[in-house]
Motif scaffolding. Structure first.
Motif, PDB file in Angstrom:
ATOM      1  N   GLN A 438       0.842  -1.206   0.000  1.00  0.00           N
ATOM      2  CA  GLN A 438       0.000   0.000   0.000  1.00  0.00           C
ATOM      3  C   GLN A 438       0.874   1.253   0.000  1.00  0.00           C
ATOM      4  N   LEU A 439       1.977   1.220   0.749  1.00  0.00           N
ATOM      5  CA  LEU A 439       2.913   2.349   0.710  1.00  0.00           C
ATOM      6  C   LEU A 439       3.547   2.466  -0.667  1.00  0.00           C
ATOM      7  N   LEU A 469      -4.620  -1.444   6.278  1.00  0.00           N
ATOM      8  CA  LEU A 469      -4.571   0.020   6.212  1.00  0.00           C
ATOM      9  C   LEU A 469      -4.056   0.627   7.510  1.00  0.00           C
ATOM     10  N   ALA A 470      -4.392   0.018   8.653  1.00  0.00           N
ATOM     11  CA  ALA A 470      -3.902   0.529   9.937  1.00  0.00           C
ATOM     12  C   ALA A 470      -2.383   0.412  10.017  1.00  0.00           C
ATOM     13  N   ARG A 473      -0.734   2.927   7.595  1.00  0.00           N
ATOM     14  CA  ARG A 473      -0.703   4.293   8.138  1.00  0.00           C
ATOM     15  C   ARG A 473       0.383   4.437   9.197  1.00  0.00           C
ATOM     16  N   GLU A 474       0.572   3.399  10.019  1.00  0.00           N
ATOM     17  CA  GLU A 474       1.608   3.447  11.056  1.00  0.00           C
ATOM     18  C   GLU A 474       3.000   3.511  10.425  1.00  0.00           C
ATOM     19  N   ASP A 476       3.666   4.589   7.361  1.00  0.00           N
ATOM     20  CA  ASP A 476       3.778   5.814   6.578  1.00  0.00           C
ATOM     21  C   ASP A 476       4.017   7.034   7.459  1.00  0.00           C
ATOM     22  N   ALA A 477       3.593   6.972   8.728  1.00  0.00           N
ATOM     23  CA  ALA A 477       3.745   8.123   9.625  1.00  0.00           C
ATOM     24  C   ALA A 477       5.211   8.468   9.849  1.00  0.00           C
TER      25      ALA A 477
END
Length: 619
Positions: A438-439, A469-470, A473-474, A476-477
């Motif tokens: 996803q990234l 997705l969770a 997002r972690e 990607d942060a």
């Protein structure tokens, strides 16, 4: 017999121990009070040990007795972890140092009860009396990890650790991690206090000092002895040093103008200022010039391949990591007529990867991947090799890609997702693989477009979507924390029951039923209930003691009786071998061969002893 080391985590409510007795008290408390859940770092440590020194099929060449299968399948809640290190191995010291470093890096202490030493997670060593504190330095040197060795020398040198000063002097003399400075290197080696007649490394450093530099060496040695801050003094002298070629030697930084380079640069429209900087000794300019020549074709610019090699050599000789990566890959692949040199190519990639060059990390990961898997002709799947070298290569692939991805490499991010999905060096974790993809969908869109068939395979299912997705997002942060987050997640996971040999990006994975059938054939874990004693074990013991029995009874039974007794003992021993090896799940041909050997007088008792040892060890 193994050498036992005990590993445990520092209790959060207690300060770090300051001596061996305090450390022993903390360990005793950890052993007396089980935890509430398995410690995931113990499993991560076992995998790190097995990745570098995998267990052999017959056990004779094993480095560690780490119980990895138990930790993966049936972990307990113990707050301590005992690891056996086989003292018979020629690489005992290497294995010892590797264990200490891997445990410390996971935040775990190591107790060496045999020698009364404790290796704390922060790198400190507690011991009774004098004891080596260079396990981390020795480990870095064995792996040729020069940045780690340099950092460890700086950590240990102020503590008057002689070995650190000798190694630091050697590295400065050789030009590793800094421009070569023979006078300073010799002074550092001398400052260790080690007698040159007793250490060849010190002697070598001193011999590298020319007569013209003897006075400079004396000045530097006096400065070290008088310095209040030896690290600051060394740093100042390194900055003042001239800039000869570093890292392994090579062309001098400044070179005379080259007619072929000038002609090719003019034909390609390369800025003459870039050529001038390269000839003046700028490693960056030399690398940039080499890349320009690599992009040319022989048809358009004859000799551009040789010029690319020439300028990569000069730049790499000064330690320019991108040049090392490109030169290493070129020597492995034979780019543009580069001579194939596998050993040097790998060494250059390792150096570039150690310097965190993203190209070096990517090239090395791809090389190790290609050397540890194969694709049968005409097949649409890969097969992972299972020999120890290939397993070590596979374990390094995701680690290298994680480091490159954390540095912002789109290509590394894409291939990390694919390698995670293919379970190259990692347990199965579809969530992690799909989260990384996803990234890659946003951060590596161009690479994804180059492989359109991969992304659909790594698209999360509706059931997986929220978790994928969770995690995405972690990650990607803060992409720099990607290695830490993924390693922690993978270390806590239980691997699939059987290895998946297909590349799931190009074909379907092994059906669950097939995987289960392979799992059913696995050996029992080491913590399974032991098999009950039976008559075969008794017969095996009699066979192992046959020589002693015969020597004891020979005087009383006579010659004829002795022959009968030898026959009976041989038959008993042979039956014991046949019956006991059935528990070891050996094939019938091997069992029959050993049983026949057990019938031979003089040889039978040796066979019985060997089998008895295997039975006792549970192999």
């Amino acid at each position: 017999m193994s050498f036992t080391l005990t590993v445990w985590a520092q209790p959060e409510d207690l300060p770090l121990p300051t001596d061996v007795m305090q450390a022993q008290a903390q360990l005793d408390a950890a052993q007396d009070t089980p935890g509430t859940q398995p410690e995931p770092r113990f499993l991560a440590l076992a995998r790190a040990l097995d990745a570098r020194f995998p267990n052999t099929e017959d056990g004779d060449g094993d480095m560690y007795d780490h119980g990895l299968e138990i930790l993966e399948k049936r972990p307990d809640n113990d707050r301590y972890y005992n690891i056996g290190l086989w003292a018979r191995d020629d690489s005992f010291e290497v294995g010892f140092n590797h264990l200490v470093v891997q445990a410390n890096d996971l935040g775990l202490h190591v107790m060496d009860g045999q020698n009364g030493a404790v290796y704390l997670a922060n790198g400190e060593v507690l011991a009774f009396g004098a004891h080596s504190r260079t396990a981390r330095l020795d480990d870095a040197l064995s792996r040729k990890d020069w940045p780690a060795a340099w950092a460890e020398c700086r950590r240990l040198a102020p503590r008057k650790e002689a070995e650190a000063w000798v190694v630091w002097g050697l590295m400065v003399t050789q030009g590793r991690m800094a421009p070569a400075h023979p006078a300073l290197g010799a002074a550092l080696a001398q400052f260790s206090g080690v007698d040159a007649t007793k250490d060849r490394r010190v002697e070598w450093c001193l011999k590298k000092v020319s007569p013209a530099l003897a006075a400079e060496q004396s000045r530097l040695l006096a400065g070290l002895r008088a310095a209040a801050d030896v690290l600051a003094y060394v740093d100042t002298e390194l900055q003042r040093a001239p800039a000869p070629a570093a890292v392994g030697g090579g062309a001098a930084p400044a070179t005379p103008p080259d007619a072929a380079t000038a002609a090719a640069a003019t034909a390609m429209g390369i800025d003459p200022a870039l050529v001038a900087r390269a000839e003046a000794g700028s490693a960056q300019a030399q690398c940039k010039l080499a890349i320009d020549f690599l992009h040319a074709t022989e048809a358009a610019v004859p000799g551009s391949g040789k010029l690319a090699l020439l300028w990569l050599e000069r730049s790499a000789a000064q330690g320019q990591s991108l040049a090392q990566a490109l030169l290493g890959e070129g020597l492995l692949r034979g780019w543009r007529g580069f001579p194939i040199d596998m050993e040097r190519g790998i060494g250059l990639l390792e150096a570039a990867a150690a310097a965190d060059d993203v190209d070096g990390l990517n090239y090395l990961a791809q090389f190790l991947y290609e050397k540890s898997v194969r694709r049968p002709p005409g097949a649409d799947r890969i097969e992972k090799r299972s020999d120890p070298t290939s397993l070590r290569y596979q374990a390094r692939v995701p680690e290298l890609l994680m480091r490159a991805a954390a540095l912002g490499s789109p290509r590394a991010l894409f291939w990390l997702a694919v390698r995670l999905y293919d379970e190259i060096g990692t347990p199965r974790d579809d969530i992690a693989a799909k989260a990384v993809m996803q990234l890659a969908r946003t951060r590596a869109a161009k690479v994804c477009a180059e492989h359109p068939g991969v992304f659909p395979v790594l698209t999360p299912t509706p059931d997986e979507s929220a978790e994928v997705l969770a995690l995405a997002r972690e990650l990607d942060a803060d992409i720099k924390r990607l290695p830490v987050l993924l390693k922690a997640r993978l270390a806590a996971r239980t691997p699939a029951p059987a290895p998946v040999v297909t590349s799931r990006a190009t074909s379907r994975p092994m059906p669950a039923s097939a995987a289960q059938s392979e799992s059913d054939l696995e050996d029992e874990p080491d913590d399974a209930p032991r098999r009950a004693l039976h008559g075969g074990h008794v017969a095996l013991v009699i066979g192992a003691l046959s020589l002693a029995v015969l020597l004891t009874l020979a005087p009383s039974v006579g010659r004829g009786g002795l022959k009968v007794l030898m026959l009976l003992v041989s038959l008993v021993g042979a039956w014991g071998v046949w019956r006991s090896t059935a528990d070891l799940e050996w094939d019938e041909a091997k069992r029959a061969f050993l049983a026949v050997l057990a019938l031979i007088p003089g040889i039978g008792f040796i066979v019985c002893i060997a089998v008895l040892l295997r039975v006792v060890r549970g192999e």
